[in-house]
Design an enzyme around this catalytic site. Structure first.
Site, mmCIF file in Angstrom:
data_model
loop_
_atom_site.group_PDB
_atom_site.id
_atom_site.type_symbol
_atom_site.label_atom_id
_atom_site.label_comp_id
_atom_site.label_asym_id
_atom_site.label_seq_id
_atom_site.Cartn_x
_atom_site.Cartn_y
_atom_site.Cartn_z
ATOM 1 N N ASP A 229 11.854 -6.725 0.207
ATOM 2 C CA ASP A 229 10.408 -6.751 -0.112
ATOM 3 C C ASP A 229 9.611 -7.582 0.883
ATOM 4 O O ASP A 229 8.591 -8.179 0.530
ATOM 5 C CB ASP A 229 10.160 -7.283 -1.533
ATOM 6 N N HIS B 37 9.558 0.988 -0.749
ATOM 7 C CA HIS B 37 8.560 0.507 0.203
ATOM 8 C C HIS B 37 7.198 0.958 -0.284
ATOM 9 O O HIS B 37 7.043 2.123 -0.639
ATOM 10 C CB HIS B 37 8.732 1.169 1.570
HETATM 11 P P1 GDP Z 1 9.565 -3.455 1.765
HETATM 12 O O1 GDP Z 1 10.519 -2.878 0.802
HETATM 13 O O2 GDP Z 1 10.153 -4.487 2.655
HETATM 14 O O3 GDP Z 1 8.818 -2.407 2.528
HETATM 15 O O4 GDP Z 1 8.471 -4.240 0.922
HETATM 16 P P2 GDP Z 1 7.673 -3.736 -0.373
HETATM 17 O O5 GDP Z 1 6.915 -2.521 -0.063
HETATM 18 O O6 GDP Z 1 8.565 -3.753 -1.554
HETATM 19 O O7 GDP Z 1 6.709 -4.970 -0.582
HETATM 20 C C1 GDP Z 1 5.736 -5.324 0.326
HETATM 21 C C2 GDP Z 1 4.378 -5.255 -0.362
HETATM 22 O O8 GDP Z 1 3.481 -6.088 0.329
HETATM 23 C C3 GDP Z 1 3.754 -3.882 -0.352
HETATM 24 O O9 GDP Z 1 3.013 -3.706 -1.541
HETATM 25 C C4 GDP Z 1 2.835 -3.912 0.864
HETATM 26 O O10 GDP Z 1 1.715 -3.036 0.749
HETATM 27 C C5 GDP Z 1 2.392 -5.336 0.846
HETATM 28 N N1 GDP Z 1 2.139 -5.938 2.138
HETATM 29 C C6 GDP Z 1 2.834 -5.762 3.299
HETATM 30 N N2 GDP Z 1 2.358 -6.577 4.260
HETATM 31 C C7 GDP Z 1 1.343 -7.290 3.691
HETATM 32 C C8 GDP Z 1 0.482 -8.333 4.152
HETATM 33 O O11 GDP Z 1 0.546 -8.776 5.302
HETATM 34 N N3 GDP Z 1 -0.413 -8.829 3.260
HETATM 35 C C9 GDP Z 1 -0.521 -8.393 1.982
HETATM 36 N N4 GDP Z 1 -1.418 -8.950 1.176
HETATM 37 N N5 GDP Z 1 0.300 -7.410 1.498
HETATM 38 C C10 GDP Z 1 1.215 -6.883 2.355
#
Ligand code: GDP
Length: 423
Positions: free
Chosen positions: A12, A40
Site C-alpha cells: 500500500d 492498487h
Molecule cells: P499500492 O497497492 O501500493 O498501489 O497502494 P494502494 O493503492 O493500496 O494505496 C495507495 C493509496 O494512496 C491509493 O488510494 C492512492 O490513490 C493514494 N496515493 C498514492 N500516492 C499518494 C500521494 O502522494 N498522496 C495521497 N494523498 N494519496 C496517494
C-alpha cells in the site's frame, strides 16, 4: 530497459499510482506474483480505478499488459474486474492483455479453505484476505493445481478435476466438516469464467523475450512490499509469494534476464493491513487522524489499515532487500497537518538499542525509538523541488540518508501529476 517497481514497506505504498505515472515510458507492464489479495487504487484523467489482478498499465492506451507465471488468478474475479474496467471505458482485449499459460488458477475451494481456516483460527487469525492465496500457492508447490493453459483443453479436464476434488474433500469435508466440493460444479465454474480468457492465454515468455530483444522497455509491477515477502518478510504474517524485485524476471516469465533498475516505492509514514508485528503503530486519536488524512482503508477489503510514523529500521531493510536503484516517496502531503513529524530511528529490543531489523520474537517485542522533525505544512500543491518548504526538503533528505538510497520522486497527491522530480 527492464525496470521493477516494488514496495519497500508493508504494501500500500502507492505502487499502482507510480506505475500509472511511469507506464507512459514503458510499452509493456507485467504483474509477476500474487493474486487479487491486494489492490492498487489509481486516479487519472479517465477516472478512479481499483486494480486487483490487472497490471496498472491497462489504464494506458497502447500498453501491453502481462499476467506472468508467478501469479495466481481467480477467474471469477478476473471476469468481474475486466467488466468494471470495460464499463469505465478501458479496452481489455488479447492485444492489451496477455496471460501466461503457466499462471496458476485460484479455484473456489482455495477461497473456501482460506475462509474455513481463518474461521477455525478465530481470535488467533493471520488476517488473511480470504481470497484463497495461501491455499492456492500451497497447492502449487504440491503440484496439484490447474494452470491457465489447462483452459485450452477444458474438454480433457474432467478426470483431473475429479481427482483434485476427491483430494480436496479429504480436507474440506474430512477435516473441516464442510459439505464436499463437487467436480461437476468446478467444471461449470471453469467453463463459465475460464472460457472467456482462452484467446488471452499465450506463451508470455516468448512475447516478453521478443519485446526485450526488440528494445521495448518492460516494467515489472509488484504487489505488496518487502516486509510481506514469503522469505524475507515478517513471517508468518507475510504474503505467500515473493514480493521482491529479484523474483520479477522469474515470476514474469523471463528468468534468464536481469533487471536494469529497481524503483522502490516508500511511504512517508507507515501503514500495515492485517495482523503481525508493527513496531511503529499509533493508537487512538493519533492513529485516527493519520488514517483519515491518508485514506488508509484497504483497496481489496476496505479494512482500516494500521498506521504509524516512518520506520527507518524497517524501511532501510526493505530498501536493501529490494536492491533499490532509487526511491519514490509517496503521500508526503498526508503529513501536512502535523506540527512535528515522528520518525522511528531505531528499535529497543531486550533493553538494547538496535538498528537492524529483527525477526520472530525479537521483532514482536521491539519498541520504537522516535525522533521528531519539524512539520512542513501543506505540500499538496508543490510540483517542483523549489516549491517544497525547507522543512519538507529536510524531511526528504533525512529519510534519504537514513535508508541509504536517493529519493528521486516525491508524490504529494493521488492524481497523476501530483508529484515532484527531485533530480
Ligand atoms: P499500492 O497497492 O501500493 O498501489 O497502494 P494502494 O493503492 O493500496 O494505496 C495507495 C493509496 O494512496 C491509493 O488510494 C492512492 O490513490 C493514494 N496515493 C498514492 N500516492 C499518494 C500521494 O502522494 N498522496 C495521497 N494523498 N494519496 C496517494
Amino acid at each position: 530497459m527492464l525496470t521493477a517497481i516494488v514496495g519497500v514497506n508493508w504494501g500500500d505504498e502507492g505502487k499502482g499510482r507510480m506505475v500509472d505515472l511511469f507506464s507512459e515510458r514503458y510499452g509493456v507492464v507485467v504483474r509477476y506474483q500474487g493474486g487479487n489479495n491486494a489492490g492498487h487504487t489509481v486516479v487519472n484523467d479517465r477516472g478512479s480505478f481499483i486494480l486487483n489482478l490487472m497490471p496498472s498499465g491497462i489504464l494506458r492506451a497502447g500498453t501491453v499488459n502481462v499476467l506472468g507465471p508467478g501469479m495466481v488468478i481467480d477467474l471469477e474475479h478476473l471476469c468481474g474486474e475486466a467488466e468494471r474496467l470495460r464499463q469505465g471505458g478501458i479496452l481489455i482485449s488479447p492485444e492489451t492483455l496477455k496471460i501466461s499459460g503457466k499462471a496458476t488458477i485460484c479455484m473456489p475451494y482455495h477461497k473456501l479453505l482460506d475462509c474455513l481456516e481463518e474461521d477455525r483460527l478465530a481470535g488467533k487469525k493471520f488476517g488473511s484476505t480470504r481470497r484463497g492465496i495461501a491455499p492456492v500457492y500451497a497447492d502449487k508447490y504440491m503440484k496439484k493445481t490447474l494452470r491457465m493453459e489447462d483452459l485450452l483443453e477444458l474438454e480433457n479436464l474432467e478426470e483431473r478435476v475429479g481427482d483434485i476434488a476427491e483430494w480436496k474433500n479429504l480436507t474440506v469435508s474430512g477435516g473441516y466438516g464442510h459439505e464436499p466440493v463437487q467436480a461437476a460444479a468446478l467444471m461449470d465454474w471453469l467453463r463459465q469464467y475460464g472460457a472467456p480468457w482462452r484467446d488471452y492465454i499465450c506463451d508470455t515468455t516468448e512475447f516478453l523475450d521478443e519485446a526485450a530483444e526488440a528494445g521495448r522497455d518492460i516494467l515489472f509491477e509488484a504487489q505488496l512490499g518487502a516486509l510481506r515477502d514469503i522469505d524475507y518478510g515478517i513471517f508468518p504474517y507475510t504474503s505467500s509469494s515473493s514480493t521482491i524485485a529479484a523474483y520479477a524476471p522469474i515470476g514474469a516469465g523471463i528468468p534468464g534476464r536481469q533487471l536494469d533498475e529497481t524503483i522502490g516505492i516508500m511511504k512517508a509514514y507507515s501503514s500495515c493491513v492485517g495482523e503481525g508485528p508493527f513496531t511503529c503503530e499509533f493508537f487512538g486519536q493519533e492513529a485516527e487522524q493519520l488514517r483519515e488524512a491518508g485514506g488508509e482503508y484497504g483497496a481489496a477489503t476496505g479494512r482500516p489499515r494500521r498506521v504509524g510514523g516512518f520506520d527507518v529500521v524497517a524501511s532501510r531493510y526493505g530498501v536493501k532487500t529490494q536492491g533499490c536503484t532509487f526511491l519514490a516517496l509517496t503521500k508526503l502531503d498526508v503529513l501536512s497537518s502535523l506540527d512535528r513529524v515522528p520518525v522511528c530511528v531505531a528499535y529497543e529490543v531486550d533493553g538494547e538499542r538496535t538498528d537492524s531489523f529483527p525477526t520472530g520474537r525479537r521483532l514482536a517485542q521491539a519498541k520504537p525509538i522516535y525522533e521528531y522533525l519539524p512539520g512542513f505544512g501543506d505540500v499538496s500543491g508543490c510540483r517542483k523541488r523549489e516549491d517544497l518548504p525547507q522543512a519538507a526538503l529536510d524531511y526528504v533528505a533525512y529519510l534519504e540518508k537514513a535508508v541509504g538510497c536517493p529519493i528521486k520522486y516525491v508524490s504529494v497527491g493521488p492524481e497523476r501529476d501530483a508529484y515532484i522530480e527531485m533530480f
